[in-house]
Scaffold this motif. Structure first.
Motif, short mmCIF file in Angstrom:
data_model
loop_
_atom_site.label_atom_id
_atom_site.label_comp_id
_atom_site.label_asym_id
_atom_site.label_seq_id
_atom_site.Cartn_x
_atom_site.Cartn_y
_atom_site.Cartn_z
N ASN A 89 -4.70 3.57 -3.73
CA ASN A 89 -5.42 3.38 -2.47
C ASN A 89 -5.99 4.70 -1.96
OD1 ASN A 89 -6.40 2.41 -0.07
ND2 ASN A 89 -4.44 1.68 0.73
N ASN A 90 -6.82 5.35 -2.76
CA ASN A 90 -7.36 6.64 -2.31
C ASN A 90 -8.37 6.49 -1.17
OD1 ASN A 90 -9.74 5.83 -3.74
ND2 ASN A 90 -8.94 6.79 -5.59
N PHE A 91 -9.01 5.32 -1.02
CA PHE A 91 -9.92 5.11 0.10
C PHE A 91 -9.20 5.33 1.43
CE2 PHE A 91 -13.77 2.33 -1.32
CZ PHE A 91 -14.18 3.34 -2.16
N SER A 92 -8.04 4.69 1.59
CA SER A 92 -7.28 4.83 2.85
C SER A 92 -6.73 6.24 3.01
CB SER A 92 -6.15 3.81 2.89
OG SER A 92 -6.66 2.49 2.88
N MET A 93 -6.29 6.83 1.90
CA MET A 93 -5.73 8.18 1.97
C MET A 93 -6.79 9.18 2.42
SD MET A 93 -3.41 10.01 -0.95
CE MET A 93 -2.05 8.87 -0.66
N ASN A 94 -8.03 9.00 1.97
CA ASN A 94 -9.10 9.93 2.33
C ASN A 94 -9.41 9.93 3.82
OD1 ASN A 94 -9.40 10.70 -0.32
ND2 ASN A 94 -11.12 9.34 -0.74
N VAL A 95 -9.17 8.80 4.49
CA VAL A 95 -9.47 8.71 5.93
C VAL A 95 -8.19 8.61 6.77
CG1 VAL A 95 -11.75 7.73 5.57
CG2 VAL A 95 -9.80 6.19 5.77
N ARG A 96 -7.05 8.88 6.14
CA ARG A 96 -5.76 8.93 6.83
C ARG A 96 -5.41 7.61 7.52
NH1 ARG A 96 -3.59 13.99 7.07
NH2 ARG A 96 -4.94 15.68 6.37
N MET A 97 -5.65 6.51 6.82
CA MET A 97 -5.19 5.20 7.29
C MET A 97 -4.06 4.73 6.39
SD MET A 97 -8.63 3.07 8.33
CE MET A 97 -7.64 1.60 8.67
N LYS A 98 -3.08 4.06 6.98
CA LYS A 98 -1.92 3.62 6.19
C LYS A 98 -2.30 2.47 5.27
CE LYS A 98 2.87 2.04 6.64
NZ LYS A 98 3.98 1.72 7.58
N TYR A 99 -3.04 1.49 5.80
CA TYR A 99 -3.37 0.29 5.02
C TYR A 99 -4.85 0.30 4.65
CZ TYR A 99 1.23 -1.20 6.64
OH TYR A 99 2.57 -1.26 6.90
N TRP A 100 -5.29 -0.76 4.00
CA TRP A 100 -6.65 -0.82 3.48
C TRP A 100 -7.67 -0.67 4.61
CZ3 TRP A 100 -8.57 0.05 -1.00
CH2 TRP A 100 -9.89 -0.34 -1.30
N VAL A 101 -8.72 0.10 4.36
CA VAL A 101 -9.60 0.55 5.43
C VAL A 101 -10.36 -0.57 6.14
CG1 VAL A 101 -9.94 2.89 4.57
CG2 VAL A 101 -11.33 1.06 3.64
N SER A 102 -10.74 -1.62 5.43
CA SER A 102 -11.61 -2.62 6.05
C SER A 102 -10.86 -3.70 6.81
CB SER A 102 -12.51 -3.27 4.99
OG SER A 102 -11.72 -3.89 3.99
N ASP A 103 -9.67 -4.10 6.33
CA ASP A 103 -8.97 -5.21 6.98
C ASP A 103 -7.51 -4.90 7.31
OD1 ASP A 103 -7.81 -5.24 4.50
OD2 ASP A 103 -8.47 -7.25 3.95
N ASN A 104 -7.08 -3.64 7.10
CA ASN A 104 -5.72 -3.21 7.45
C ASN A 104 -4.64 -4.01 6.71
OD1 ASN A 104 -4.42 -1.17 8.97
ND2 ASN A 104 -3.64 -2.69 10.42
N SER A 105 -4.95 -4.47 5.51
CA SER A 105 -3.96 -5.21 4.72
C SER A 105 -3.18 -4.26 3.82
CB SER A 105 -4.63 -6.31 3.89
OG SER A 105 -5.61 -5.76 3.02
N ASP A 106 -1.98 -4.68 3.45
CA ASP A 106 -1.05 -3.86 2.67
C ASP A 106 -1.08 -4.34 1.21
OD1 ASP A 106 1.05 -2.44 1.61
OD2 ASP A 106 2.53 -3.07 3.09
#
Length: 315
Positions: free
Chosen positions: A81-98
């Motif tokens: 999940n490098n997309f979320s890591m790049n923007v410092r979000m814990k879960y998936w960037v578009s829908d906050n799913s795990d």
């Protein structure tokens, strides 16, 4: 070492998303899929990615030395999940799913469900699966191997990592949606390794986690590697650990740390009024034992778990 893209897709307004893997040992159809190691699935799991980077570096060195035995192949997937890591979000960037609540996944489903389906497809079939997840509580804890009960778990194999504790837990409904569970039901002996950190890099703990994996691979005949024997693990059930809960909300001042022996009645921390600074409540141990988990956030809610304690036998 062979670096490859396990799964990718194009993304609107962003670069192509990729899950990359590193294969060590025998390549091609004759390879024996021996061990798969998966790191960060969440965007805050920097320690888990760091551990895998150290493993990739060390396995590359060991492969060059001819230390991988026979036809064995080892796959390391440092980040899912490098997309979320790049923007410092814990879960998936578009829908906050795990992602680690999406297995076995659906090849035609939502994004994280597709990610889970493709990751499971690429990693099932290995004899052993090792995942570095993050702890479900924010705080400090003793490094351990965790084994959710599926009926196919192997505590004796978990001992071979040489970490201080192997923690077993009763089956919970959401366990069915994790990578560990789906590995197990597909015939892989799966283990979750909790290193003791998540959102920050702790190099000593990361090196301990790397050593535990190399120790396990050596003991299973996959590697030729001289390593320290580690700990003789204690087997504990999570439900048997004692919860020490707070009696008020406010600033949390902690006096005891993990792996510390405490006595019944000992003051482990206190809750302070965030406006006036006076003590609202004391946090005291209700058993003799060893601190397994300790909250480390500046504030805490009422009736929250501030500590988990491994109760002494015959208490």
């Amino acid at each position: 070492m062979k670096k490859e893209i396990l799964y990718s897709f194009s993304s609107y307004l962003r670069n192509e998303f990729k899950i990359e893997g590193y294969r060590f040992g025998k390549q091609g159809d004759l390879a024996e899929p021996a061990a798969c190691i998966v790191g960060a699935m969440r965007g805050n799991e920097y320690q888990q990615l760091f551990i895998c980077s150290l493993l990739v570096k060390r396995l590359k060195e060991l492969e060059a030395e001819g230390a991988i035995v026979g036809e064995n192949q080892i796959l390391v997937v440092p980040c899912v999940n490098n997309f979320s890591m790049n923007v410092r979000m814990k879960y998936w960037v578009s829908d906050n799913s795990d992602i680690n609540r999406q297995f076995p996944g659906n090849f035609d489903g939502d994004t994280t469900s597709r990610l889970a389906a493709h990751l499971l497809d690429k990693t099932k079939g290995f004899r052993y699966g090792i995942h570095f997840p993050s702890f479900y509580r924010k705080g400090d804890f003793i490094p351990h191997v965790r084994m959710p009960s599926t009926g196919k778990e192997s505590v004796s194999l978990a001992n071979l990592f040489g970490l201080p504790y192997v923690v077993t837990s009763k089956h919970r409904n959401y366990d069915k949606t994790t990578l560990n569970y789906n590995w197990q039901i597909n015939g892989t002996d799966a283990f979750s390794i909790y290193s003791g950190a998540t959102g920050n890099l702790d190099e000593p703990l990361a090196k301990q986690a790397v050593s535990s994996v190399l120790r396990f691979l050596t003991r299973m005949g996959i590697l030729k590697y001289n390593c320290h024997n580690g700990y003789i693990a204690s087997i504990i059930e999570e439900e048997d650990m004692v919860q020490v809960r707070t009696k008020a909300a406010g600033f949390f001042r902690r006096f005891a740390g993990v792996n510390e022996e405490v006595q019944r009645g000992q003051m482990l921390g206190e809750i302070l009024d965030p406006y006036e600074g006076n003590r609202l409540a004391e946090v005291r141990s209700n058993v003799n034992g060893i601190v397994f988990y300790a909250a480390n956030q500046p504030t805490i809610l009422e009736n929250a778990t501030a500590f988990q304690i491994i109760k002494k036998l015959h208490e």
